[in-house]
Design an enzyme around this catalytic site. Structure first.
Site, PDB file in Angstrom:
ATOM      1  N   ASP A  51       0.826  -1.110  -0.096  1.00  0.00           N
ATOM      2  CA  ASP A  51      -0.149   0.269  -0.063  1.00  0.00           C
ATOM      3  C   ASP A  51       0.971   1.084  -0.078  1.00  0.00           C
ATOM      4  OD1 ASP A  51       0.550  -0.497   2.350  1.00  0.00           O
ATOM      5  OD2 ASP A  51      -1.255  -0.865   3.562  1.00  0.00           O
ATOM      6  N   ASN A  62      -7.719  -2.748  14.354  1.00  0.00           N
ATOM      7  CA  ASN A  62      -9.104  -2.915  13.719  1.00  0.00           C
ATOM      8  C   ASN A  62      -9.616  -4.117  12.663  1.00  0.00           C
ATOM      9  OD1 ASN A  62      -8.265  -1.754  11.496  1.00  0.00           O
ATOM     10  ND2 ASN A  62      -9.401  -0.008  10.660  1.00  0.00           N
ATOM     11  N   HIS A  78      -7.315  -4.520  10.051  1.00  0.00           N
ATOM     12  CA  HIS A  78      -6.800  -4.839   8.498  1.00  0.00           C
ATOM     13  C   HIS A  78      -5.365  -4.683   8.207  1.00  0.00           C
ATOM     14  CE1 HIS A  78      -5.096  -0.207   9.989  1.00  0.00           C
ATOM     15  NE2 HIS A  78      -3.811  -1.691   8.848  1.00  0.00           N
ATOM     16  N   GLU A  98      -9.351  -1.756   4.610  1.00  0.00           N
ATOM     17  CA  GLU A  98     -10.082  -1.013   6.115  1.00  0.00           C
ATOM     18  C   GLU A  98     -11.895  -2.019   6.530  1.00  0.00           C
ATOM     19  OE1 GLU A  98      -8.884   0.527   8.391  1.00  0.00           O
ATOM     20  OE2 GLU A  98      -7.791   2.330   7.877  1.00  0.00           O
TER      21      GLU A  98
HETATM   22  C1  GLP Z   1      -0.486  -0.114   8.838  1.00  0.00           C
HETATM   23  C2  GLP Z   1      -0.203  -0.929   7.435  1.00  0.00           C
HETATM   24  C3  GLP Z   1      -0.278  -2.120   7.570  1.00  0.00           C
HETATM   25  C4  GLP Z   1       0.786  -2.233   8.458  1.00  0.00           C
HETATM   26  C5  GLP Z   1      -0.390  -2.367   9.786  1.00  0.00           C
HETATM   27  C6  GLP Z   1      -0.390  -2.276  11.834  1.00  0.00           C
HETATM   28  O1  GLP Z   1      -1.235   1.202   8.707  1.00  0.00           O
HETATM   29  N1  GLP Z   1      -0.935  -0.203   6.310  1.00  0.00           N
HETATM   30  O2  GLP Z   1       0.142  -2.811   6.339  1.00  0.00           O
HETATM   31  O3  GLP Z   1       0.232  -3.800   8.454  1.00  0.00           O
HETATM   32  O4  GLP Z   1      -0.880  -1.196   9.909  1.00  0.00           O
HETATM   33  O5  GLP Z   1       0.906  -1.263  11.589  1.00  0.00           O
HETATM   34  P1  GLP Z   1       2.318  -1.873  12.673  1.00  0.00           P
HETATM   35  O6  GLP Z   1       2.643  -3.017  12.295  1.00  0.00           O
HETATM   36  O7  GLP Z   1       3.007  -0.873  12.890  1.00  0.00           O
HETATM   37  O8  GLP Z   1       1.130  -1.736  13.902  1.00  0.00           O
END
Ligand code: GLP
Length: 257
Positions: free
Chosen positions: A68, A137, A139, A144
Site C-alpha cells: 500500500d 482494527n 485491517h 479497512e
Molecule cells: C499499517 C499498514 C499495514 C500494517 C498495519 C499495522 O498502517 N498499512 O500494512 O500491517 O498498519 O501496523 P504496525 O505493524 O505498525 O502495527
C-alpha cells in the site's frame, strides 16, 4: 491456517525470517515477495538482512511489491511507503531497486495506477510470499473494516482509528486520509501468506482473524480461506486466542515432512 505462538517478539522475527529464507532458497533467489510496512515486520526484515550480510541468503534476484501507499504525500516524504520500503526493505535486503514496486500515491489517475499495479503483479507471475501485519482494527494492507473480501488494488479512505494509530509518524493534523492498497482478493492470490503480530494491542485482531467468523468487519479473516497461511505471534498478541493450547500442541507434535 497455522498459528505459531512464540515466546518473544525476537522469536517471532526469527521464525518468520526462517520461513521467508527457506522459500527464497526453494525459488533459487527469484522469489516474488509481497512486503508490508509498519513496525510488525521490522524484526523479520532485520533478521533477513543479517542472513544476507552473513552470506547465507541472496535476494538480489528477488522482486518485491508493497501492499500500500498513502495518497498525496510529497515524493521523498520520510513516512511515504516508498521511503519506508526503501530504508527498511530494499536497502537492508540488498534488493535491486528496479525490481521493487510501491503503488504511486501521486499518480494523476489513481484508478489507472491501481489497475497497472494489479497487472504488474500478474506479469511478475504473482506473489510467492506475502508478508503481512495487522492493524488493531483488523485491517491488512489498508483494507479497512467492511472492505470487500474480493477487493482488488484501489483507493481507500482510512478510518479514524488507523489515522490515530499512525498519527505518531506525522505532524499534528497531517495524517493522510486516503491510500492505495492491494485488495483482499489481491492478497488472497499470493501463494503463501505470512502474518506477524506482536503485543497486547493486536490480541483482539489476531483472535478475530484466526478464530472469528469470516467477515468484512475484520478484514484479516479473509486469510481463513487461504490454503497456505501462517500467523506468527508473540505471547501477548496470542493472549486472546481460545485455542492457544491446541496451536502449541500442533507445533510440538508436528508430523515430519
Ligand atoms: C499499517 C499498514 C499495514 C500494517 C498495519 C499495522 O498502517 N498499512 O500494512 O500491517 O498498519 O501496523 P504496525 O505493524 O505498525 O502495527
Amino acid at each position: 491456517m497455522e498459528v505459531i505462538i512464540c515466546p518473544t517478539p525476537d522469536d517471532v522475527a526469527e521464525t518468520a525470517a526462517g520461513i521467508v529464507a527457506e522459500e527464497a532458497r526453494l525459488r533459487a533467489g527469484g522469489i516474488v515477495l509481497g512486503v508490508a510496512t509498519g513496525s510488525s515486520p521490522l524484526g523479520l526484515y532485520a533478521r533477513l538482512a543479517a542472513r544476507i550480510d552473513a552470506g547465507e541468503l541472496d535476494l538480489s534476484q528477488a522482486r518485491a511489491f508493497a501492499l500500500d501507499e498513502y495518497v498525496g504525500l510529497e515524493p521523498g516524504h520520510p513516512q511515504s511507503y516508498h521511503e519506508v520500503i526503501r530504508t527498511t526493505v530494499t536497502e537492508p535486503l540488498r534488493l535491486d531497486p528496479s525490481r521493487v514496486r510501491v503503488p504511486d500515491g501521486n499518480a494523476p489517475d489513481l484508478a489507472a495506477e491501481a489497475a497497472a499495479y494489479e497487472r504488474a503483479i500478474r506479469d511478475a507471475g504473482g506473489i510467492d510470499v506475502q508478508i503481512l501485519g495487522v492493524g488493531s482494527n483488523g485491517h491488512i494492507g489498508f483494507n479497512e473494516p467492511t472492505s470487500s473480501l474480493a477487493s482488488r488494488t484501489r483507493i481507500k479512505t482510512l478510518t479514524r482509528r488507523t489515522r490515530e494509530d499512525n498519527a505518531r509518524f506525522f505532524e499534528a493534523g497531517k495524517v493522510p486520509v486516503h491510500c492505495l492498497t492491494q485488495g483482499l482478493g489481491t492478497i488472497a492470490e499470493a501463494r503463501r501468506t505470512l502474518l506477524v503480530a506482536q503485543g497486547e494491542h493486536k490480541a483482539e485482531a489476531v483472535a478475530q482473524l484466526a478464530e472469528g467468523p469470516v467477515s468484512a468487519r475484520w478484514p484479516g479473516t479473509v486469510l481463513q480461506y487461504h490454503p497456505h497461511c501462517q500467523v506468527v505471534v508473540d505471547e501477548a498478541a496470542a493472549s486472546r486466542l481460545e485455542l492457544a493450547d491446541y496451536y502449541r500442541q500442533v507445533q510440538e507434535d508436528k508430523p515430519l515432512a
